[in-house]
Design a protein around this motif. Structure first.
Motif, short mmCIF file in Angstrom:
data_model
loop_
_atom_site.label_atom_id
_atom_site.label_comp_id
_atom_site.label_asym_id
_atom_site.label_seq_id
_atom_site.Cartn_x
_atom_site.Cartn_y
_atom_site.Cartn_z
N MET A 1 -98.35 44.34 75.53
CA MET A 1 -98.98 43.36 75.86
C MET A 1 -98.35 42.48 77.25
SD MET A 1 -101.52 41.30 75.22
CE MET A 1 -102.30 39.66 75.45
N VAL A 2 -97.06 42.37 77.42
CA VAL A 2 -96.46 41.90 78.57
C VAL A 2 -96.71 42.79 79.60
CG1 VAL A 2 -94.35 41.14 79.54
CG2 VAL A 2 -94.59 40.62 77.09
N LEU A 3 -96.88 44.15 79.62
CA LEU A 3 -96.83 45.06 80.72
C LEU A 3 -98.32 44.82 81.09
CD1 LEU A 3 -94.98 48.18 79.44
CD2 LEU A 3 -94.40 46.55 81.27
N ALA A 4 -99.46 44.48 80.19
CA ALA A 4 -100.66 44.37 80.63
C ALA A 4 -100.84 43.05 81.71
CB ALA A 4 -101.62 44.33 79.61
N VAL A 5 -100.22 42.16 81.03
CA VAL A 5 -100.26 41.05 81.92
C VAL A 5 -99.54 41.01 83.28
CG1 VAL A 5 -99.63 38.54 82.07
CG2 VAL A 5 -100.21 39.30 79.90
N ILE A 6 -98.36 41.67 83.38
CA ILE A 6 -97.63 42.08 84.57
C ILE A 6 -98.53 43.00 85.53
CG2 ILE A 6 -95.65 43.20 85.54
CD1 ILE A 6 -94.25 42.24 83.24
N TYR A 7 -99.08 43.96 84.99
CA TYR A 7 -100.04 44.80 85.72
C TYR A 7 -101.34 44.14 86.46
CZ TYR A 7 -103.64 48.45 86.61
OH TYR A 7 -104.40 49.29 87.17
#
Length: 60
Positions: A1-7
């Motif tokens: 989830m955090v990686l999706a927001v960063i992406y």
């Protein structure tokens, strides 16, 4: 989830550095430009993020 927001955030930023750089957009309503950049960044972020990082490093 955090990686999706960063992406998504990096994709939005990279769209501003590459495809929407040095352009004047007229006729856009409130939020249309935001969502256009967000969608471009989400779909093409895999290609735009490295290009934007290189452009930032070399100030192109």
């Amino acid at each position: 989830m955090v990686l999706a927001v960063i992406y998504i955030v990096l994709g939005y930023w990279s769209t501003g550095k590459t495809t929407h750089a040095n352009k004047i957009f007229m006729g856009y309503g409130i939020g249309e430009l935001f969502f256009e950049r967000l969608i471009w960044g989400f779909i093409f972020g895999w290609a735009l993020i490295p290009v934007a990082i290189i452009r930032s490093i070399f100030d192109i």
